[in-house]
Design a protein around this motif. Structure first.
Motif, PDB file in Angstrom:
ATOM      1  N   UNK A  18       0.826  -1.208   0.000  1.00  0.00           N
ATOM      2  CA  UNK A  18       0.000   0.000   0.000  1.00  0.00           C
ATOM      3  C   UNK A  18       0.858   1.255   0.000  1.00  0.00           C
ATOM      4  N   UNK A  19       2.010   1.197  -0.623  1.00  0.00           N
ATOM      5  CA  UNK A  19       2.874   2.369  -0.755  1.00  0.00           C
ATOM      6  C   UNK A  19       3.407   2.832   0.580  1.00  0.00           C
ATOM      7  N   UNK A  20       3.201   4.111   0.875  1.00  0.00           N
ATOM      8  CA  UNK A  20       3.718   4.712   2.106  1.00  0.00           C
ATOM      9  C   UNK A  20       3.052   4.124   3.350  1.00  0.00           C
ATOM     10  N   UNK A  29      -6.481  -1.769   4.729  1.00  0.00           N
ATOM     11  CA  UNK A  29      -6.448  -0.782   3.649  1.00  0.00           C
ATOM     12  C   UNK A  29      -7.812  -0.120   3.486  1.00  0.00           C
ATOM     13  N   UNK A  30      -8.886  -0.900   3.632  1.00  0.00           N
ATOM     14  CA  UNK A  30     -10.233  -0.351   3.518  1.00  0.00           C
ATOM     15  C   UNK A  30     -10.512   0.649   4.625  1.00  0.00           C
ATOM     16  N   UNK A  38     -14.619  -4.794  -0.375  1.00  0.00           N
ATOM     17  CA  UNK A  38     -14.861  -5.171  -1.768  1.00  0.00           C
ATOM     18  C   UNK A  38     -14.218  -4.147  -2.714  1.00  0.00           C
ATOM     19  N   UNK A  39     -14.252  -2.878  -2.351  1.00  0.00           N
ATOM     20  CA  UNK A  39     -13.618  -1.850  -3.173  1.00  0.00           C
ATOM     21  C   UNK A  39     -12.115  -2.061  -3.263  1.00  0.00           C
ATOM     22  N   UNK A  40     -11.517  -2.486  -2.174  1.00  0.00           N
ATOM     23  CA  UNK A  40     -10.078  -2.761  -2.187  1.00  0.00           C
ATOM     24  C   UNK A  40      -9.786  -3.940  -3.111  1.00  0.00           C
ATOM     25  N   UNK A  41     -10.605  -4.990  -3.019  1.00  0.00           N
ATOM     26  CA  UNK A  41     -10.401  -6.132  -3.910  1.00  0.00           C
ATOM     27  C   UNK A  41     -10.640  -5.747  -5.371  1.00  0.00           C
ATOM     28  N   UNK A  42     -11.590  -4.856  -5.626  1.00  0.00           N
ATOM     29  CA  UNK A  42     -11.804  -4.367  -6.997  1.00  0.00           C
ATOM     30  C   UNK A  42     -10.591  -3.593  -7.492  1.00  0.00           C
ATOM     31  N   UNK A  43     -10.007  -2.780  -6.621  1.00  0.00           N
ATOM     32  CA  UNK A  43      -8.801  -2.038  -6.995  1.00  0.00           C
ATOM     33  C   UNK A  43      -7.650  -3.001  -7.286  1.00  0.00           C
ATOM     34  N   UNK A  54      -4.917   2.773  -0.987  1.00  0.00           N
ATOM     35  CA  UNK A  54      -5.442   3.442   0.202  1.00  0.00           C
ATOM     36  C   UNK A  54      -5.906   4.866  -0.097  1.00  0.00           C
ATOM     37  N   UNK A  55      -6.027   5.199  -1.379  1.00  0.00           N
ATOM     38  CA  UNK A  55      -6.514   6.532  -1.756  1.00  0.00           C
ATOM     39  C   UNK A  55      -8.004   6.629  -1.432  1.00  0.00           C
ATOM     40  N   UNK A  56      -8.465   7.801  -1.003  1.00  0.00           N
ATOM     41  CA  UNK A  56      -9.901   7.947  -0.721  1.00  0.00           C
ATOM     42  C   UNK A  56     -10.706   7.805  -2.008  1.00  0.00           C
ATOM     43  N   UNK A  57     -11.981   7.468  -1.911  1.00  0.00           N
ATOM     44  CA  UNK A  57     -12.800   7.295  -3.116  1.00  0.00           C
ATOM     45  C   UNK A  57     -12.961   8.612  -3.851  1.00  0.00           C
ATOM     46  N   UNK A  58     -13.040   8.510  -5.157  1.00  0.00           N
ATOM     47  CA  UNK A  58     -13.225   9.706  -5.983  1.00  0.00           C
ATOM     48  C   UNK A  58     -14.708  10.011  -6.053  1.00  0.00           C
TER      49      UNK A  58
END
Length: 124
Positions: A18-20, A29-30, A38-43, A54-58
């Protein structure tokens, strides 16, 4: 000593880069990103790694300039459009090209409106 997160049944959980933020499980991460697991698994399925996980949702990525955006921008509703069409074309059913040019509809929407007008007026 590094703590290893455990998943279901006491097995070692799968961690992702997850980078930094470091190596985290999907659940961690979620929680950081403010989304569900599920969004993390989609990413992950889309190939996103690092800080993107770990970026916030757009928000507000919906395209602009569509008929619906133009229509509802002034607080108008579908009933307003229906009344406008009924007032302008009182004695006949408008053509698809007339609806497209006058109200900025796409072809499919114009066909739906003409079908609805025909059904409402009982015309075949």
């Amino acid at each position: 000593m590094q703590l290893v997160p455990t998943g279901k049944n006491g097995k070692q959980a799968r961690v992702h880069d997850c980078g930094a933020a470091g190596m985290l499980t999907a659940k961690q991460a979620a929680a950081i990103a403010g989304v569900n697991v599920v969004s993390i698994y989609n990413r992950l399925g889309a190939g996103i790694v690092g800080d993107g996980l770990v970026a916030p949702p757009q928000r507000g990525i919906r395209s602009t300039g569509t008929f619906r955006d133009q229509l509802y921008a002034d607080g108008q509703s579908a009933i307003f459009v229906a009344c406008s069409i009924a007032q302008k074309y009182q004695h006949r059913i408008p053509t698809v090209d007339e609806l497209r040019s006058e109200f900025g509809m796409c072809r499919a929407t114009a066909y739906r409106w003409t079908a609805a007008i025909r059904a409402a007026r009982g015309a075949e």
